[in-house]
Every structure is written in C-alpha cells, then in structure tokens.
Design an enzyme around this catalytic site. Structure first.
Site, PDB file in Angstrom:
ATOM      1  N   GLU A  11       0.813  -1.234   0.004  1.00  0.00           N
ATOM      2  CA  GLU A  11       0.079  -0.029  -0.168  1.00  0.00           C
ATOM      3  C   GLU A  11       0.686   1.368   0.047  1.00  0.00           C
ATOM      4  O   GLU A  11       0.495   2.419  -0.662  1.00  0.00           O
ATOM      5  CB  GLU A  11      -0.696   0.079   1.225  1.00  0.00           C
ATOM      6  CG  GLU A  11      -2.084  -1.020   1.305  1.00  0.00           C
ATOM      7  CD  GLU A  11      -2.753  -1.415   2.601  1.00  0.00           C
ATOM      8  OE1 GLU A  11      -3.993  -1.598   2.446  1.00  0.00           O
ATOM      9  OE2 GLU A  11      -1.917  -1.111   3.359  1.00  0.00           O
ATOM     10  N   ILE A 151     -11.809 -10.718   6.889  1.00  0.00           N
ATOM     11  CA  ILE A 151     -13.375 -11.052   6.875  1.00  0.00           C
ATOM     12  C   ILE A 151     -13.831 -11.552   5.532  1.00  0.00           C
ATOM     13  O   ILE A 151     -13.266 -10.973   4.353  1.00  0.00           O
ATOM     14  CB  ILE A 151     -14.471  -9.779   7.085  1.00  0.00           C
ATOM     15  CG1 ILE A 151     -14.057  -9.070   8.422  1.00  0.00           C
ATOM     16  CG2 ILE A 151     -15.709 -10.332   6.705  1.00  0.00           C
ATOM     17  CD1 ILE A 151     -14.174  -9.988   9.574  1.00  0.00           C
ATOM     18  N   ASP A 195     -11.770  -6.243  -2.353  1.00  0.00           N
ATOM     19  CA  ASP A 195     -12.624  -7.680  -2.271  1.00  0.00           C
ATOM     20  C   ASP A 195     -13.783  -7.452  -1.751  1.00  0.00           C
ATOM     21  O   ASP A 195     -13.985  -6.135  -1.332  1.00  0.00           O
ATOM     22  CB  ASP A 195     -11.822  -8.855  -1.449  1.00  0.00           C
ATOM     23  CG  ASP A 195     -11.583  -8.325  -0.268  1.00  0.00           C
ATOM     24  OD1 ASP A 195     -10.388  -7.627   0.137  1.00  0.00           O
ATOM     25  OD2 ASP A 195     -12.225  -8.534   0.909  1.00  0.00           O
TER      26      ASP A 195
HETATM   27  O1  OS5 Z   1      -4.077  -4.872   6.440  1.00  0.00           O
HETATM   28  C1  OS5 Z   1      -5.040  -5.662   6.324  1.00  0.00           C
HETATM   29  C2  OS5 Z   1      -6.474  -5.114   6.017  1.00  0.00           C
HETATM   30  N1  OS5 Z   1      -6.522  -4.671   5.011  1.00  0.00           N
HETATM   31  C3  OS5 Z   1      -7.699  -4.362   4.341  1.00  0.00           C
HETATM   32  C4  OS5 Z   1      -8.625  -5.258   4.061  1.00  0.00           C
HETATM   33  C5  OS5 Z   1      -9.366  -6.292   4.618  1.00  0.00           C
HETATM   34  N2  OS5 Z   1      -9.642  -6.214   5.966  1.00  0.00           N
HETATM   35  C6  OS5 Z   1     -10.472  -7.030   6.511  1.00  0.00           C
HETATM   36  N3  OS5 Z   1     -11.272  -7.930   5.998  1.00  0.00           N
HETATM   37  C7  OS5 Z   1     -11.366  -7.886   4.413  1.00  0.00           C
HETATM   38  N4  OS5 Z   1     -11.779  -8.578   3.777  1.00  0.00           N
HETATM   39  C8  OS5 Z   1     -10.194  -6.928   3.763  1.00  0.00           C
HETATM   40  N5  OS5 Z   1     -10.027  -6.720   2.606  1.00  0.00           N
HETATM   41  C9  OS5 Z   1      -8.803  -5.447   2.709  1.00  0.00           C
HETATM   42  C10 OS5 Z   1      -5.807  -5.558   4.103  1.00  0.00           C
HETATM   43  C11 OS5 Z   1      -4.901  -6.588   4.746  1.00  0.00           C
HETATM   44  C12 OS5 Z   1      -5.514  -7.942   5.034  1.00  0.00           C
HETATM   45  S1  OS5 Z   1      -4.499  -9.002   5.744  1.00  0.00           S
HETATM   46  C13 OS5 Z   1      -3.631  -9.826   4.400  1.00  0.00           C
HETATM   47  C14 OS5 Z   1      -2.447 -10.620   4.745  1.00  0.00           C
HETATM   48  C15 OS5 Z   1      -1.868 -10.816   3.557  1.00  0.00           C
HETATM   49  C16 OS5 Z   1      -0.561 -11.867   3.755  1.00  0.00           C
HETATM   50  N6  OS5 Z   1      -0.151 -12.427   4.657  1.00  0.00           N
HETATM   51  N7  OS5 Z   1       0.996 -12.700   4.527  1.00  0.00           N
HETATM   52  N8  OS5 Z   1       1.469 -12.260   3.307  1.00  0.00           N
HETATM   53  C17 OS5 Z   1       0.527 -11.448   2.804  1.00  0.00           C
HETATM   54  C18 OS5 Z   1       2.802 -12.290   2.760  1.00  0.00           C
HETATM   55  C19 OS5 Z   1       3.836 -11.532   3.533  1.00  0.00           C
HETATM   56  C20 OS5 Z   1       4.961 -12.171   3.914  1.00  0.00           C
HETATM   57  C21 OS5 Z   1       5.882 -11.408   4.778  1.00  0.00           C
HETATM   58  C22 OS5 Z   1       5.647 -10.192   5.199  1.00  0.00           C
HETATM   59  C23 OS5 Z   1       4.679  -9.440   4.876  1.00  0.00           C
HETATM   60  C24 OS5 Z   1       3.670 -10.120   3.859  1.00  0.00           C
END
Ligand code: OS5
Length: 228
Positions: A11, A151, A195
């Site tokens: 982001e 979610i 999403d």
């Molecule tokens: O910051 C989190 C909230 N954001 C908004 C969002 C959201 N929140 C809740 N429910 C939803 N349906 C949502 N849609 C958008 C986005 C973010 C979501 S948590 C995503 C985690 C994805 C991830 N996990 N590991 N990696 C990516 C790889 C990684 C590896 C090492 C270091 C960093 C990332």
C-alpha cells in the site's frame, strides 16, 4: 508535518514512488520515510497489519515525528453492494467491530470512557470530495469498521453492516481513529476496494491488492496538492 500511514508495504510503495524521500529513520520496528511533496514535509510508514501495529505507528508519527494530521491510504473489503473492486471510499467515521463488552450491558464496539465511533476530519473529507469532482472520479463516503480479522464470510459481513452501519471493512482504521481522537489530531481514512469480504475474498485480495493500492495511492497524491 503530514503523516501518511499504510498497513502493508504494497500500500505504501506506490506513494513512495511519487514523493522525494530525503531520509529514512528506523524506529520501533518500523521504517519512517521523511519526504517532501509539493513543498510539504511528510513522514510515511507502513505499520504492518492490524489494530495494535497501526495504533503504535500512528502514535510514533504524532509524538516522535510531530505529524499534525494523519492520512491513511490502503485497501478494504467492500460491504455495500454498490462498492466494486477498485472503487474508492473515505470514512466519515471508523469503529472497531471486534470489541465485545455486551455481557456488561454495553453495545458492540463500545469501551467505557471511550466511544464506538471516531470521527474523521471534515476538512480533509471535503478536499477529497473536491478532488474526486475535479478528476471526475466516483468516491463514496461511509462508516469503515475495523477488527483484527480478515473477513471472508457473507454472514459476518452482514453482521458488521447491521451492527455498525458500515460500508467497508479493514483492520486498522478504528485503532488509528482512536489514537487521533485521543491526541486531538485530524484523521483521514482512504481505501480502495480489493475484495467484497465474502467467501473467496482471500483470492480477490491477492489478485487486487497491488492494483487497488495504486488507486488509493494515486488519489492521495492528488489530494496532497490541496492540503495546507
Ligand atoms: O491490512 C489488512 C487489512 N487490509 C484491508 C482489507 C481487509 N480487512 C479485513 N477483511 C477484508 N476482507 C479486507 N480486505 C482488505 C488488508 C490487510 C488484510 S490481511 C492480508 C494478509 C496477506 C498476507 N499475509 N502474508 N502475506 C500477505 C505475505 C507476507 C510475508 C511476509 C511479510 C509480509 C507479507
């Protein structure tokens, strides 16, 4: 000093590409970029995901780097039917959907001596609406709910909509809103939809994180030109 906060590296990166970074300070397990854009001093960082990380980074921006406003940019899950992937939303107020003291008779989202909702800054929201008008872009205004959960269920999403009248969902805004309210700092929350927070949201999120992050970043950059 204007603080620009994101949750994820993806982001923040498209914003960093458009500003002149002059210095980088490592503090509290975050990297703070000191930058200039349009003659304005900026401090930028991504906090890492979630309410505690984002509250910590917002507090550091305000207390250590003397940010006088906090602008958040990133992606969100859409709740309202009219929000499609790539659409922009600004928060009128933020809240925390995962607070539950209902056994003591309080409503969901409420902590005694605090409040359910944290207001976003009207002046910054007006700037966003004017920029959208100028650029002929659609922008929605609504309540954004946060919790330490990604979610991905229609049932949970409908509960959050019904309980908080929320239009979009993410994992940071309620916490940053609380910090800014506590420290009396104007707060702005901008998100582009990645999403729709239903079954399959994880797949959409992975596909659209980069694209929707850019939509939010580009809009924020346009707005910065109009912020004092
Ligand atoms: O910051 C989190 C909230 N954001 C908004 C969002 C959201 N929140 C809740 N429910 C939803 N349906 C949502 N849609 C958008 C986005 C973010 C979501 S948590 C995503 C985690 C994805 C991830 N996990 N590991 N990696 C990516 C790889 C990684 C590896 C090492 C270091 C960093 C990332």
């Amino acid at each position: 000093m204007i603080g620009i906060l994101c949750a994820m590296r993806e982001e923040l990166e498209p914003i960093l590409e458009k500003v002149d970074v002059e210095d980088i300070v490592e503090y509290g397990k975050n990297r703070f970029y000191l930058a200039k854009f349009n003659n304005k001093n900026l401090v930028l960082a991504y906090s890492k995901i979630g309410k505690v990380n984002s509250a910590t980074t917002a507090t550091i921006m305000i207390e250590k780097f003397k940010a006088k406003k906090i602008l958040f940019s990133g992606v969100a899950g859409g709740i309202d039917e009219d929000l499609k992937i790539g659409d922009l939303i600004i928060a009128t107020k933020t809240c925390q959907h995962d607070i539950d003291l209902t056994v003591f008779g309080y409503p969901y989202g409420f902590i005694p001596e605090s409040s359910i909702y944290f207001e976003c800054d009207n002046e910054l929201n007006n700037i966003a609406k004017n920029v959208a008008k100028k650029l002929k872009l659609k922008i929605k205004e609504g309540i954004i709910a946060s919790g330490d959960q990604f979610i991905h269920s229609k049932e949970k999403k409908e509960w959050i909509k019904k309980t908080f009248n929320a239009s979009a969902i993410e994992m940071e805004g309620g916490a940053v809103g609380c910090v800014c309210f506590t420290l009396n700092i104007p707060f702005f929350m901008l998100r582009a939809i990645s999403d729709t927070a239903e079954e399959g949201a994880g797949v959409d999120f992975d596909e659209f994180l980069e694209e929707s992050s850019k939509v939010s970043a580009n809009f924020l950059i346009q707005m910065l030109k109009d912020i004092k």
